[in-house]
Motif scaffolding. Structure first.
Motif, mmCIF file in Angstrom:
data_model
loop_
_atom_site.group_PDB
_atom_site.id
_atom_site.type_symbol
_atom_site.label_atom_id
_atom_site.label_comp_id
_atom_site.label_asym_id
_atom_site.label_seq_id
_atom_site.Cartn_x
_atom_site.Cartn_y
_atom_site.Cartn_z
ATOM 1 N N ARG A 16 -9.282 -2.419 -1.500
ATOM 2 C CA ARG A 16 -8.641 -3.361 -0.588
ATOM 3 C C ARG A 16 -7.547 -3.761 -1.738
ATOM 4 O O ARG A 16 -8.575 -3.327 -3.366
ATOM 5 C CB ARG A 16 -9.834 -3.860 0.005
ATOM 6 C CG ARG A 16 -9.822 -5.662 -0.307
ATOM 7 C CD ARG A 16 -10.594 -6.493 0.813
ATOM 8 N NE ARG A 16 -10.762 -5.416 2.149
ATOM 9 C CZ ARG A 16 -12.428 -5.823 2.469
ATOM 10 N NH1 ARG A 16 -12.488 -6.064 2.012
ATOM 11 N NH2 ARG A 16 -12.556 -4.939 3.438
ATOM 12 N N ASN A 17 -6.959 -3.954 -2.001
ATOM 13 C CA ASN A 17 -6.304 -5.396 -3.268
ATOM 14 C C ASN A 17 -5.509 -4.336 -4.562
ATOM 15 O O ASN A 17 -5.881 -4.616 -5.721
ATOM 16 C CB ASN A 17 -7.385 -6.195 -4.151
ATOM 17 C CG ASN A 17 -7.517 -7.287 -3.239
ATOM 18 O OD1 ASN A 17 -6.386 -7.898 -2.263
ATOM 19 N ND2 ASN A 17 -9.232 -7.943 -3.484
ATOM 20 N N TRP A 18 -5.587 -3.256 -4.191
ATOM 21 C CA TRP A 18 -5.207 -1.907 -4.710
ATOM 22 C C TRP A 18 -3.847 -2.631 -5.017
ATOM 23 O O TRP A 18 -2.808 -3.083 -4.537
ATOM 24 C CB TRP A 18 -4.918 -1.016 -4.460
ATOM 25 C CG TRP A 18 -6.635 -0.257 -4.693
ATOM 26 C CD1 TRP A 18 -7.988 -0.563 -4.696
ATOM 27 C CD2 TRP A 18 -6.231 1.365 -5.598
ATOM 28 N NE1 TRP A 18 -8.234 0.394 -5.234
ATOM 29 C CE2 TRP A 18 -7.753 1.767 -5.266
ATOM 30 C CE3 TRP A 18 -5.501 1.959 -5.959
ATOM 31 C CZ2 TRP A 18 -7.996 2.073 -5.956
ATOM 32 C CZ3 TRP A 18 -5.587 3.316 -6.536
ATOM 33 C CH2 TRP A 18 -7.253 3.077 -6.555
ATOM 34 N N ARG A 19 -2.663 -2.733 -6.365
ATOM 35 C CA ARG A 19 -1.329 -3.156 -6.871
ATOM 36 C C ARG A 19 -0.802 -2.139 -6.570
ATOM 37 O O ARG A 19 0.276 -2.091 -5.759
ATOM 38 C CB ARG A 19 -1.492 -4.129 -7.947
ATOM 39 C CG ARG A 19 -2.278 -5.105 -8.354
ATOM 40 C CD ARG A 19 -1.652 -6.004 -8.116
ATOM 41 N NE ARG A 19 -2.738 -7.127 -8.229
ATOM 42 C CZ ARG A 19 -3.387 -7.846 -7.185
ATOM 43 N NH1 ARG A 19 -3.092 -7.737 -6.215
ATOM 44 N NH2 ARG A 19 -4.098 -9.070 -7.828
ATOM 45 N N ASN A 20 -1.190 -0.370 -7.186
ATOM 46 C CA ASN A 20 0.484 -0.153 -7.231
ATOM 47 C C ASN A 20 0.234 1.075 -5.539
ATOM 48 O O ASN A 20 -0.962 1.735 -5.662
ATOM 49 C CB ASN A 20 -0.135 1.906 -8.732
ATOM 50 C CG ASN A 20 1.129 1.992 -8.467
ATOM 51 O OD1 ASN A 20 1.544 2.594 -7.934
ATOM 52 N ND2 ASN A 20 1.032 3.121 -9.939
ATOM 53 N N ILE A 21 0.846 1.158 -5.028
ATOM 54 C CA ILE A 21 1.357 2.069 -3.675
ATOM 55 C C ILE A 21 1.087 3.012 -4.054
ATOM 56 O O ILE A 21 0.628 3.741 -3.009
ATOM 57 C CB ILE A 21 2.274 0.962 -2.668
ATOM 58 C CG1 ILE A 21 1.793 1.523 -1.380
ATOM 59 C CG2 ILE A 21 3.648 1.724 -3.041
ATOM 60 C CD1 ILE A 21 0.941 0.113 -0.815
ATOM 61 N N LYS A 24 -2.438 4.088 -4.679
ATOM 62 C CA LYS A 24 -3.087 4.009 -3.263
ATOM 63 C C LYS A 24 -3.614 5.000 -1.975
ATOM 64 O O LYS A 24 -4.544 5.596 -1.745
ATOM 65 C CB LYS A 24 -2.482 3.029 -2.777
ATOM 66 C CG LYS A 24 -3.497 2.162 -1.091
ATOM 67 C CD LYS A 24 -2.833 0.686 -0.756
ATOM 68 C CE LYS A 24 -3.618 0.536 0.145
ATOM 69 N NZ LYS A 24 -3.890 -0.914 1.498
#
Length: 56
Positions: A16-21, A24
């Motif tokens: 949850r709430n990861w910036r870099n796709i 992720k």
């Protein structure tokens, strides 16, 4: 059943709430790969036990 739901919640919270796709998707794929390897190991161990393999 409660343990499975707890593991599912831990998995969802980890991503949850990861910036870099890219990261992720990479870590999700890596976690599924590790789970698959663990299942193969458990299967091989159970197979060896069920066929009477001597662990000497």
């Amino acid at each position: 059943m409660h343990q499975i739901l707890h593991i599912k919640e831990i998995y969802k919270e980890a991503f949850r709430n990861w910036r870099n796709i890219f990261l992720k998707k990479y870590f999700k794929a890596f976690s599924w790969f590790c789970l698959a390897l663990w299942l193969v190991t458990v299967y091989a161990f159970v197979f060896r036990i069920s066929t009477g393999f001597a662990f000497d």
